[in-house]
Structures are given as C-alpha cells and as structure tokens.
Design a protein around this motif. Structure first.
Motif, mmCIF file in Angstrom:
data_model
loop_
_atom_site.group_PDB
_atom_site.id
_atom_site.type_symbol
_atom_site.label_atom_id
_atom_site.label_comp_id
_atom_site.label_asym_id
_atom_site.label_seq_id
_atom_site.Cartn_x
_atom_site.Cartn_y
_atom_site.Cartn_z
ATOM 1 N N GLY A 155 29.499 42.750 41.712
ATOM 2 C CA GLY A 155 29.141 41.936 40.183
ATOM 3 C C GLY A 155 30.003 41.192 40.569
ATOM 4 O O GLY A 155 30.038 39.419 41.074
ATOM 5 N N ALA A 156 30.912 40.106 39.031
ATOM 6 C CA ALA A 156 31.698 39.461 38.690
ATOM 7 C C ALA A 156 32.361 39.385 39.804
ATOM 8 O O ALA A 156 33.201 38.177 40.342
ATOM 9 N N GLU B 135 25.044 39.368 37.337
ATOM 10 C CA GLU B 135 23.796 39.567 37.028
ATOM 11 C C GLU B 135 23.449 39.845 36.129
ATOM 12 O O GLU B 135 23.658 40.068 35.027
ATOM 13 N N LEU C 145 24.198 41.784 31.909
ATOM 14 C CA LEU C 145 25.138 42.354 32.015
ATOM 15 C C LEU C 145 26.304 41.592 32.833
ATOM 16 O O LEU C 145 27.720 42.667 32.070
ATOM 17 N N SER C 146 26.297 41.350 33.285
ATOM 18 C CA SER C 146 28.434 40.627 33.982
ATOM 19 C C SER C 146 28.129 38.819 34.467
ATOM 20 O O SER C 146 28.643 38.540 35.198
#
Length: 487
Positions: free
Chosen positions: A62-63, A411, A407-408
């Motif tokens: 993710g991030a 994402e 979301l992040s």
C-alpha cells in the motif's frame, strides 16, 4: 460411489469445475499445473537473489510500497501481512461458499502467475479434500482482491484462524491436526500471493450465478401457470407473443429460451385450443416475458463468462511471468468487468421483479369478487408484500460499484464486486418471493374457477403449490415453503 475428482491442469478451469469442488468433489493438482507453479516460483527465487525492489516481496504494501523490508525480516513480514489483513466482519460464509473461495484461490495458483511453492498450493488442496473449511467473515473486501476473506484462509493454512471441521468450529491448528494436516510456514512473497485474488467474488459468484441460471426456467413456468389461471377466468392468455416466429424475428438467445419454455409449459393446455375466444394481446408484463426473462438469462450468461475468464486468468499483483522471468506490477486484481456484469444481472432482476408484481396485481384483481365472498385461500395483502419486495429490488438495482472511497492514498479506486454480489443474492431472494406469490395467486384463482391446469409444464407445478396452500399455514410460512418447492 466414487467421489468426483476435479483435476487442475493446463486447460482453463470453468465455473462448473469450481461448483463441483464447492459441492464436495476432491481436487487434484495435475503435473502440468505443478510445472507452472514451480516455474513461477523460480522467478520469485531469482528476484530474491537479485535483491532488486519488488512490490510485496521485499517492500511493504500500500502506502509503504517504497519502504524496503530487510532480508532478515522477510519471513516475519509474511506473518504480519496475514495478521494485518484479518479485518473482516459480519456473519461467516457457509461451508459451501468457503470451499468455493478456497478453490478459486487454488485455481489461481495453478495458472502460474502467483509465485507460490507447490507445497503451499497442495496445502490449499488438502484443506478442501480434508473438508477443513475456514471461518470467513462475509464483509471487508472492497473488490481490489478479496484481502480480508483470503487472510482467513491463509490463517488456517498457517495454523491460526478458525475452521469448520465436521460442522464444528475449532481453532485452525486443532482443525488441521484433526485432519492430519501440518501448518505451512509462508515463504517470502507468499504472504501477498495468498491474498492477491478476487476469490470471493469469483468463487461465490460462480455458485450464485450457476443457481440463477436454472431458476429463470422455473419462473417461466410460474408465468405459464398465471396465464392458465387468468385464461380460465377471462379471454386472457394470447400465446402468439411466445411463438418461435416472434422470438426468431429478434434472435436473442435468452428470448428464444424463455419463449420456448413457455410454449413447452403450456403445451396441451386450454390456452392452445384453436377455437378459444382470446384477447388480441395481453398486458406488457405478460406478453413480453420472453424479452424480460431473456434479458436476465443473457445477463447471467455474460456474468458466468466473466467468471470463467477470471478463473483462466493470472490476476496477481505483482504478476509473476515465467515467460519473461519478471515480476511485473499491474492491475489485474481490479475486477471491474466482473463487478459490472454482476450489476447488470441485478438491474435485470429489477425488471423481472417489476413485471412479476404487475402480474400479481392482475391475478389479485381477478380474485377480488371471490375474496369479497370469502372463497379465496390466499391473503389479499400478499399483494402488498409483493409491492414491498419490488420496492426493495428496485433500490438494490442502484449501482454499488461507484461507492468506493480512497483507502490509503495510493489505493484510491476499487470495484466493490463483493458488495455487488451480495446485493445480487438479496435481489434473487426477493424475486424468488415474488415468483412464489405469483404462483400462490395463480393457484388460488384456479381453485376459485375450478379450472385444473392441463399444460405439460404446469400440472406438476400446480400440484406442488396447491399442496402448500392446502396445508393452511400462515403466509409468513407459506411463501418460503413455495419458494423451496420452486427450487
């Protein structure tokens, strides 16, 4: 009897294979599938040796995609990935749905894009064959891979989580031990690989859609019964709209199938008599059933086609590509084509439900004089329940896939395919109720007029529904009984 066996090999599996596994078939991994798995794992091993940054292999997710994971921490990183993704909530999937999800992920491993070891793929096959079914909360995935669902499967495979075994929930390690299975320690990259699939939407989607494909034909039969009922009380029931000539003039496969089903169901009925006085045409909700039900049939077929495409695909991120020896960042986890196909089926249901409610209204109106005299057996306000069900189906037809939020940071889009599927299941259940209410009104009207259906496909259907009506049970119990009798 020898248990059915599904062998996963080089040939693309189908939704029928997945349904067979969900229904209890044993699964075997063929030699060519093992070769594909091992070739993809060799690419991962080479990437580890080369030390270059690869998403989810030696970087965080993710991030944190550009943050490296130290080589000494790679094994522990796999455990942390699984633990962090166990965020699902809600009621657990049923055992059949759990099997479908595990099977869908196993099929993905065998396509050669995952980069897992053969022993991990075999562990998933062993779960299915030992009938150890992970307890999987139903909500948590946004359809950018079914991460929370798949984390629960990985938890059981690695000796944690919870699982059904012989119908009883047990800790994952105990369930494995009872089945004489050993927990697996995830190797580098496998923590992400076990999660990188839309296995819920694919697996459970295959179950839902396969069941729907057979039910449309049943609903055709209910319409035929309604036509016989109204035709016995009025000049209704002009069958010209269901002729092969009309269906062939447009040429849709779904329309042809439903028109043919209606003709077959009404063969031998009084509606086919050449000297019968009949209206020149019935209301649209009756005469366009082949078009409406046909559209649903075709929408289901298209959605099943998307399921088969996903089952044959390599949807992992990163994609492990044995042909080039590369691990390639990509977006095949984005299940928008499948999600939109599920949305389309749900919209088609709204049209089916709308026409069904209108036919119920026509049947109820025909019953009004007998109802006033106390000669009916079905409560008049079942028509209100039908209207309430229709209102919900129409609400459920609104797009679900546009509801995603960021979301992040990175994402920032998802398909929401799981939500689209769950709303579809609810739409189907409500449409089943509407079909049952239509059948009940038809049987009630046939009883009032004293007409016995003579159609080749309506006689037995009448008998089943009549038996339920004669039981005298209240409507709240009667409708589910008729729904079950129509299955």
């Amino acid at each position: 009897m020898t248990a059915a066996i599904v062998t996963l090999g080089a040939a693309a599996p189908t939704s029928a294979d997945l349904v067979a596994i969900a229904d209890g078939a044993r699964v075997e991994i063929g030699a060519d599938a093992r070769e594909a798995i091992e070739a993809s794992r060799a690419v991962v091993d080479a990437a580890i040796a080369a030390g270059r940054p690869v998403y989810g292999l030696n970087t965080r997710l993710g991030a944190g995609r550009d943050d490296r994971v130290d080589d000494d921490d790679l094994l522990d990183f796999q455990r942390l990935v699984i633990a962090n993704h166990r965020g699902g909530v809600g009621d657990a999937l049923g055992e059949r749905q759990s099997r479908a999800l595990v099977a869908a992920r196993l099929i993905g491993f065998t396509r050669g894009g995952s980069g897992v070891r053969s022993q991990l793929a075999q562990a998933y096959a062993d779960l299915l064959n030992a009938r150890v079914h992970p307890v999987i909360p139903s909500r948590g995935s946004v359809g950018a891979a079914d991460l929370t669902h798949l984390a629960e499967v990985a938890a059981v495979v690695t000796g944690s989580g919870r699982a059904f075994i012989d119908g009883v929930v047990a800790p994952g390690d105990e369930a494995l031990a009872a089945a004489d299975l050993t927990p697996v320690v995830l190797a580098p990259h496998e923590g992400l690989a076990v999660l990188s699939s839309n296995a819920y939407s694919i697996g459970v989607g295959a179950l839902v859609l396969s069941g729907l494909a057979t039910r449309v034909g049943v609903w055709d039969g209910v319409v035929a019964l309604a036509l016989e009922a109204l035709g016995g009380a009025s000049p209704a029931g002009n069958l010209s709209a269901f002729s092969a000539e009309v269906a062939d003039a447009r040429g849709g496969s779904g329309q042809r199938a439903s028109a043919g089903a209606l003709r077959a169901a009404l063969e031998g009925s009084a509606l086919t008599a050449s000297d019968r006085t009949v209206t020149v045409q019935d209301p649209i909700a009756f005469r366009t059933v082949p078009q409406i039900h046909g559209a649903l049939r075709e929408a289901i077929d298209r959605a099943l086609g998307e399921i088969d495409l996903e089952l044959a695909a390599r949807s992992d991120n990163p994609l492990v590509d044995a042909a080039t020896g590369r691990m390639i960042s990509g977006g095949n986890f984005q299940a928008i084509p499948l999600a939109l196909a599920l949305e389309n089926v749900r919209l088609a249901f709204a049209h089916v439900a709308s026409a069904t409610e209108r036919r119920i209204s026509a049947l109820s109106a025909a019953l009004t004089p007998a109802r006033r005299e106390g000669r009916t057996r079905v409560p008049g306000l079942l028509a209100y329940s039908a209207a309430a069900a229709l209102a919900e189906v129409r609400q459920l037809a609104a797009p679900a896939t546009l509801g995603v939020t960021t979301l992040s940071g990175v994402e920032d889009h998802a398909s929401l395919a799981p939500l689209a599927l769950q709303l579809l299941e609810r739409s189907a259940a409500l449409t089943d109720e509407l079909a049952a209410i239509e059948a009940l009104h038809a049987v009630d009207l046939l009883g009032v007029t004293g007409v016995r259906p003579a159609g080749a496909g309506t006689r037995e259907l009448f008998g089943r529904v009549e038996e339920a009506v004669e039981s005298g049970i209240p409507a709240a119990e009667l409708v589910p009984v008729v729904v079950a009798s129509l299955a």
